[in-house]
Structure formats: structure tokens, C-alpha cells
Design a protein around this motif. Structure first.
Motif, PDB file in Angstrom:
ATOM      1  N   ASP A 235      39.370 -59.397 -48.187  1.00  0.00           N
ATOM      2  CA  ASP A 235      39.878 -59.065 -49.527  1.00  0.00           C
ATOM      3  C   ASP A 235      40.165 -60.275 -50.406  1.00  0.00           C
ATOM      4  OD1 ASP A 235      42.145 -60.022 -48.211  1.00  0.00           O
ATOM      5  OD2 ASP A 235      43.467 -58.756 -49.424  1.00  0.00           O
ATOM      6  N   TYR A 237      38.260 -61.933 -52.491  1.00  0.00           N
ATOM      7  CA  TYR A 237      37.718 -61.809 -53.853  1.00  0.00           C
ATOM      8  C   TYR A 237      37.477 -60.341 -54.227  1.00  0.00           C
ATOM      9  CZ  TYR A 237      36.828 -66.788 -52.990  1.00  0.00           C
ATOM     10  OH  TYR A 237      36.962 -68.116 -52.686  1.00  0.00           O
ATOM     11  N   ASP A 238      36.739 -59.617 -53.371  1.00  0.00           N
ATOM     12  CA  ASP A 238      36.368 -58.237 -53.700  1.00  0.00           C
ATOM     13  C   ASP A 238      36.018 -57.542 -52.386  1.00  0.00           C
ATOM     14  OD1 ASP A 238      35.298 -55.856 -54.695  1.00  0.00           O
ATOM     15  OD2 ASP A 238      33.329 -56.776 -54.979  1.00  0.00           O
TER      16      ASP A 238
ATOM     17  N   THR B 347      43.621 -57.778 -55.068  1.00  0.00           N
ATOM     18  CA  THR B 347      44.339 -56.848 -55.930  1.00  0.00           C
ATOM     19  C   THR B 347      45.846 -57.115 -55.906  1.00  0.00           C
ATOM     20  OG1 THR B 347      42.686 -55.259 -55.170  1.00  0.00           O
ATOM     21  CG2 THR B 347      44.528 -54.395 -56.466  1.00  0.00           C
ATOM     22  N   GLN B 454      29.475 -64.511 -55.782  1.00  0.00           N
ATOM     23  CA  GLN B 454      29.293 -63.189 -55.182  1.00  0.00           C
ATOM     24  C   GLN B 454      27.991 -62.561 -55.648  1.00  0.00           C
ATOM     25  OE1 GLN B 454      33.181 -61.355 -55.949  1.00  0.00           O
ATOM     26  NE2 GLN B 454      33.284 -61.235 -53.722  1.00  0.00           N
TER      27      GLN B 454
END
Lengths: 462, 462
Positions: A235, A237-238, B347, B454
């Protein structure tokens, strides 16, 4: 003032004592009060939202009590306080604990007024141990009582301790892991404590590793090469993007061995479902999903109830500081002196006199049905909880069980709790604990005697 | 498994580390990543109900960092984990910290995102220190941040620590007292910690002493003889009765020297007023009234506001475990590697890249007006908070102030807080903290680069 040592040391333990304890000890010594006293360690009420306390730390503190000796260095420090007579300091210098200790086994669920531990010794000796005994037992009982809630909430899934960084100091980070093992945790991140207390040591990577590599897949490849079967933290970055990348990578490289992924932020249930789907669609159903990130027992219970595909939990702050109940209102009270019951009647803090025993009754299904607190000399129905731990100042080696036995004892003891007490929410019905008629009578008698003594003073002095 | 030592020892500190830190260190070593990294210790948000955090523990941990060495015994334990290569273990065996540390002075009030401490070192070194640094600073900052609230609430009256029994383990009970001294407490019950850290040691008697004597006045007479000027605990049986007895006794014995009484139960304000009246009517207005018994900052504030005639407070559990906020969400994050800004974007946990400095502006009245967080290389208006603490792996001796200087620094720093931040209740207006434009730009650039990396992966592998 010389700079103190880097850490508190074993030789510092005798002076890790509250001043009033040594002041009282000197008064007992000075006025020849050397009869046996019994002090009882118990709590008056449960922490809010809690249904039981898990007793822990008794064995550790017994080892400490046995070892306590005052050295010349201690005596010099005490002299500097200008409060102690040389005769008392001589007495301290030759002192070692001569009394006896009874305690419930570590991992026993307890309820208000039930003694966790009782010390019988000449009054000065038992008094001197107050704060040290409380500190030891409070820490481990507080952390074990919290950790067992996480274990219950995870319902069979492993729970791993990540708490060291926010636990209160080094001793908590160390002995806490012992308490976690007793309570049923499956692993710890802490190398020293895990290897000392036989709890498997776990851990893979932090976000900083991914950040330092910046290229997340490069970080994952390095870990796969070094640590086959590793768990990748996804987790940074994404999350979903990272897991999709892992799936493609493993499709092209079926020999790469990844054991799991770890989610550490966001809506863990939703992320776990999406990641599980991505992994399953890529035929990677053997990759397990671990979750961490501010988890407590309520969140774990919700995730489990919602069927989130999470295979294990890492927990830090919540168990590390027992965030909802960082303190248990443990009290260490004189209950007998010279063989006579003693008590206090301070507003809201009236105590029960006499040395005690607790009998616990079990039903045919092995579940706990109720406890009876009696005078130590009374008989009762069921299993007596308090067992000898020290005699004549010595640890009873037979009373010290290997830690794995205590883990098993705790698991069985917790399994035997009524369902109401096993749930996270406050039980509608308190667990039934009664006091014997004899204890009620002894309390009434003690109150009467105290009233007479006070009346006598008023008459004497008016 | 051999029985562990009675206590964690100084030589155990190098393995008081989370496994993932050494796993990452080995990966950095193995793949030749030995460039300098900067890690920043900060918190993302304040604990609920709190207006600031008081930084504490930096000096202690710097001494520890300087001392860390891996011995053969450590290496053997690590070998047993079957995760480390002999080349890495050889590297560990010769390792000592070679980096630099900057930190705000102990006793500095801090706000979200402000670095408390930054470490610059080869990435493996800085990574390995994560949990130990956090554990040290978290404990002392948590306890100092709580204790200063009690000091503020008591409004000049002395506050004495009685917390040892319920603090989380021995290290908390010891280093906690250091934090209490920095925060402005007036004394402690704990002999070892008080004498080590120069906080006056206080304490007189427990209820058990009165109970053992049973005749309360006999207990008081013994203490008066042994400890002239002592404080008598008056609530064992009946507070007002005890104080009336004391008044009569002193009337007949004007040479007896009693310095104070302590109330430990009931409605402390009401009891204090009644006792004050009894004492004053007997001409005993020199006898001071101390209060204790489950006190926290809110109760102390109420008692002070109501004008209760209480001259000092003893506080245990509330400060001992920082009951309302036992944890601060401290984070230790990579902010730069190879001189390039690094960050994560998980997040809810997005971080700010780059080594930083904090400039604090003060008004003409000496009160704090606002902070500006900048890149470490930027200039700013006001006082720069982060100061060098270690260089080339060595403690900068000039950076270590005597504890009494830090007590004074803290008192002035807390006095300079805006009134809103000094109150116990949550401030209506958060203290103003801004980030420099340059930091905002660096964050945007870092996010962009992460997105590109990414994207590149998806293209690469599709």
C-alpha cells in the motif's frame, strides 16, 4: 548528580520502591512491629467495557522478590535522603524476603475482589514489596487482558504483535511479549523479546524500503530473491495497482515464491476483497492476505464478521498500550496482621479483611459457573485458584510451569468463560462471584472494632 | 530455551529491534544501497482532546544510539532465525552508528507534521533504529505531555508523582520520572528514579500502616516521633474524626511537629474545606492539606476553580499511563534518499518529503504566534527548532543540557503557548502551522514521479 546509567539495571530494583514503603518499614522496625501480615492484590472493579482481567506476571515478580538484596550503594543513597536511622539501614542491609506468596496461575480470568496474589510476611517485608509487585503484575495483566480480546476477535486467525514502538518503554516492550504469548498471540516483531519468551518472530518490510527503492516492483523483486515466501507490503503508493503488478510478475515468473501481501491503510475489508479477487483470478490463491494499520479488537471483529478474506492481523498501538484500558485499578491491601483481620473503610474503598481463597465451579460442559471467595482456612466447592508460589522466601520450583504450559492453561481457561464474558461488548449479566458468610461476618466485626477504637479516642481526649 | 534474565539489560538493546528492520537492512546491504537517507519522527495528528505534544526523550535515545554494538551473542541469536547471511552478520558485528541526528530541545511543544527528530545516515543504519528511537521518544513524550497538563491545572500548587505501581513496567517507572521532571512536576514517590533524575522524593504513609496499628492515633504518634514535619494520612476510617483527634492531640502537645494531612478518598473539595476549618479553629493553620486518590487534570482544575483549600496534589494512574491518551501516533518515515525527496501516498497517510526545519515566531509579549515548516536548507523567520544532537555517530556534548536547564526551558516554552493551547479543553482555533511553498512543490513533484513509475510498470508488463 552523576549521569544515571543508560538503562535501569537489575541492581537498581531494590530502590525501585516508593519512599513511603521504606518509611513505614522503618516505623515497623523501630516500634518492634514484626508480626506476620497478609497483603492481598486485587481490583475493586473491572475496567469499563471489560468482562474479566487475565492475571499475568506473578511468576516474573516471584523471581524478582527472591533476588532482592540491599547493597552498600543502596544504603548510601538512602542515607542521603536523611530519613533513615543507621539501625534500620543495618537491618535493610541483611534483609532478604522470608515470607510466602500464593497466587492464581498466570492466564486465570479474574473478577472484582478476587485476590490475584497474596503475600504473607513480617509486615515490613510485605509492605516494602507493594509498588514493585504491583508494577510487575499490573503491566503483564493489563497487556494480557487486552491481547486476549484481540485473540478472541480474530476467531482462530493469527494475531501478531507489532507494538514495540509505542509500548511504554523497554521493559513493557520486553515483558509485554511474554504476556502476549500467555494470552495467545501467534508472533511478535520484537527479536529480543520473541527469542527470550519463545514467541515466533515475524516481519518483512516497511514503506520506507519501497520508498527508498522508489520503483516498487524493484523492491518486491529484491525481497523475493532474499526471502522466499516473504510477505510484500503493497500500500505504499496504490494497493490494487501493486497487487496487479505482482500478479503479472508471478504469471511470467512462476518460480518466484511470494507467501503473502500486507495491507496497512484504507478500508481493509474492501481492499482485501479486491486484492483477493485479483490474486485468485491470477491463480494465486495460495498467497495470503495480512492486514495491519491501527487495528483494534472491534475492527477485527467487524472484518471477521463481514467475511473479509484476511488471513492474519498485525496489531500495534491497541495492544501495545491497551488503549481502551491502559490501567487496571489493582490494589495491594493489608487484610490481616497478627492473625487478626484488618481493613479500611475509606469512602468508596471499603475492603474485605482476611487472607482468602477463591473456589471456581465448572459445569459438566467445562464452562465456569460461578466463584466463591472464602477465608483461606475455609473449604469450598470447585477448584481453589490460589496456589503456593513462594515459601520461606524461596520460589517453589514446582510452581513454575514452562511458558508453553501456561499458554495451554490460558487457552483452556478462556475457552471455559461463559459466552457473555467472552464477547467484546459488556456482558448483560456479571459473572457470579459471592463472598462467604464468614467473610461478611469478619468484615462486620472489623468495622465494629474500628468504631469502638475511634469512640474510645473521643472519650479519652474530651 | 534458557530462562531469560530477570530484567532486560543494556546489552540486550541491539536486539530490541523489529525483525523487519534488520530484514530491510540486510536487503540494503545485499543490493549495495548504502547512500544517506533522512528519516523524520513526527505525528500526523494530535491525540483527541490535546492541544500540543511536549517533546521528550531525545537526549536519552541519543546516548543509546551512540552505545549500540552487536556482539557475538547477538549474532548467534540472529543466526538462529535462519534469515541472515554471514556477510550481513559480519557487517553488523563491526557496525556502529555513523550518522547525524537533529532534534528539537526536550520540552518543546509540537504540533502535527513538525519533526521532533531527524536522522541522517546510510539507509540501513537509520532504518535499524526505527523502533528503538520511537520507543524511547514515545514513552517520555507521552508522559511529559500528560504531566504538563496536571501542572497547568494545579496552577502553581505542587504535583507529586505516585504512579510507579501502575506505570507500564520498570523502564516507564524510571524514565517516566525524568519526563515528569522536564514537564514540571514537583516530586516523585519513586526513590531510584527520583535520585537518578534529581526530582525530590516524597512520601509518608499508606492506609496499611494505620490498619496494622489499628489504633489510628497510635500510628500518628509513631510517625510524629520518627518523622517531624510528616504528613498524616487521615482517611483510613473517618476523615473528620481523625482530623479532630489530631487537633486535640496537638493542642495538648504543642511541641509535636505535623506538617500536613493527606486526603485520599471521598469528595476531596468538601473534605478539604471541613478539615481546613477544623484545623484553623484549632489554630493549626500551618498544617497543609494534600489530596490524592484517582485525581486527573480535570478534577484538579475543578478543585482549584472551586477554591478548595488544597495545597498540593499526588497523582498516580492518570499520569502514570497518560490515561486519556496513552499513545501518540508517532511515525518514523523516510523523507529523502540519495538526496532526493521520498514519500508515501497510502490512503490517509500521505507524508511530506524532504529533511525539514521548523521556524517558530514569537510576539513582542514572548507568546508563540505561528510555525513554518520548511525544507532544512531553506531560511525562515523566527527560531529554528531542530538543533544538532549527534554528528558522525557521536553525541555532541554541547547539545546535552543539564536536566535543570531543560526544566527551565520547558517552563518558559509552555508559558509562551497561546492561551487557547494552554487550556485543558480542546482549542477552538488550532495553533497556526504552515508548510513552505517549496515543500508543497516537492510533494507534488514526488507524487508525479511515483505516478510515472507506476504507469511505466503497467506499460512494461501489459
Amino acid at each position: 548528580m552523576a549521569e544515571p546509567s543508560l538503562m535501569l539495571r537489575e541492581q537498581d530494583l531494590p530502590l525501585l520502591v516508593d519512599l513511603y514503603e521504606l518509611a513505614m518499614a522503618q516505623a515497623y522496625w523501630r516500634f518492634g512491629m514484626d508480626d506476620d501480615a497478609v497483603f492481598s492484590l486485587f481490583f475493586r472493579k473491572l475496567p469499563e467495557h471489560r468482562n474479566f482481567v487475565l492475571a499475568c506476571g506473578q511468576q516474573q515478580v516471584a523471581r524478582v522478590i527472591e533476588s532482592l538484596r540491599f547493597t552498600d550503594e543502596h544504603i548510601r543513597r538512602l542515607e542521603d535522603l536523611n530519613r533513615f536511622e543507621s539501625g534500620f539501614l543495618d537491618w535493610l542491609r541483611q534483609w532478604r524476603f522470608t515470607g510466602s506468596v500464593r497466587a492464581v496461575p498466570e492466564g486465570t480470568p479474574l473478577f472484582p475482589q478476587e485476590p490475584l496474589l497474596e503475600i504473607r510476611a513480617p509486615v515490613a517485608e510485605a509492605q516494602m514489596l507493594e509498588s514493585l509487585v504491583m508494577n510487575y503484575v499490573h503491566l503483564e495483566s493489563t497487556l494480557a487482558s487486552k491481547a486476549v480480546r484481540l485473540v478472541l476477535a480474530a476467531d482462530g486467525r493469527p494475531v501478531v504483535d507489532f507494538g514495540m514502538r509505542r509500548m511504554h518503554g523497554l521493559d513493557a516492550a520486553w515483558r509485554g511479549v511474554r504476556a502476549y504469548r500467555v494470552a495467545g498471540l501467534s508472533g511478535t516483531s520484537n527479536i529480543q523479546a520473541g527469542t527470550d519468551f519463545g514467541l515466533p518472530v515475524k516481519g518483512t518490510m516497511a514503506h520506507s524500503f519501497v520508498q527508498a527503492c522508489e520503483d516498487e516492483m524493484a523492491a518486491f523483486r529484491m525481497y523475493a530473491e532474499l526471502y522466499p515466501g516473504t510477505t510484500l507490503l503493497v500500500d505504499t503508493y496504490d494497493t490494487r495497482g501493486a497487487v496487479r503488478n505482482i500478479a503479472r510478475w508471478l504469471k511470467d515468473n512462476p518460480d518466484v515464491d511470494i507467501g503473502g501481501i500486507r495491507l496497512d491503510s484504507g478500508d481493509l475489508g474492501e481492499e482485501a476483497r479486491d486484492c483477493r479477487q485479483i490474486l485468485d483470478e491470477a491463480g494465486l490463491d495460495h498467497i495470503r492476505i495480512m492486514a495491519s494499520g491501527g487495528l483494534d479488537e472491534y475492527q477485527i471483529e467487524s472484518l471477521v464478521a463481514a467475511g473479509a478474506p484476511i488471513d492474519g492481523f498485525g496489531v500495534g498501538t491497541a495492544i501495545g498500550v491497551a488503549n481502551d484500558a491502559p490501567a487496571i485499578e489493582l490494589a495491594y491491601k493489608l487484610t490481616a496482621y497478627q492473625g487478626e483481620p484488618r481493613m479500611k473503610k475509606s469512602t468508596g474503598k471499603r475492603s474485605w479483611p482476611c487472607p482468602k481463597q477463591v473456589f471456581r465451579r465448572f459445569g459438566g460442559d467445562g464452562r465456569m459457573q460461578g466463584d466463591l471467595i472464602v477465608e483461606a482456612s475455609e473449604e469450598g466447592e470447585g477448584t481453589p485458584l490460589l496456589q503456593p508460589l513462594m515459601a520461606d522466601g524461596r520460589l517453589l520450583r514446582d510452581a513454575i510451569a514452562p511458558l508453553e504450559d501456561q499458554v495451554r492453561y490460558t487457552r483452556e481457561a478462556v475457552a471455559s468463560l461463559p459466552d457473555q464474558q467472552k464477547q467484546l461488548a459488556l456482558a448483560d449479566q456479571a459473572y457470579p462471584v459471592r463472598l462467604s458468610e464468614s467473610l461478611e461476618e469478619k468484615q462486620a466485626q472489623a468495622l465494629e472494632r474500628i468504631a469502638q477504637l475511634q469512640e474510645w479516642h473521643y472519650q479519652d481526649q474530651d
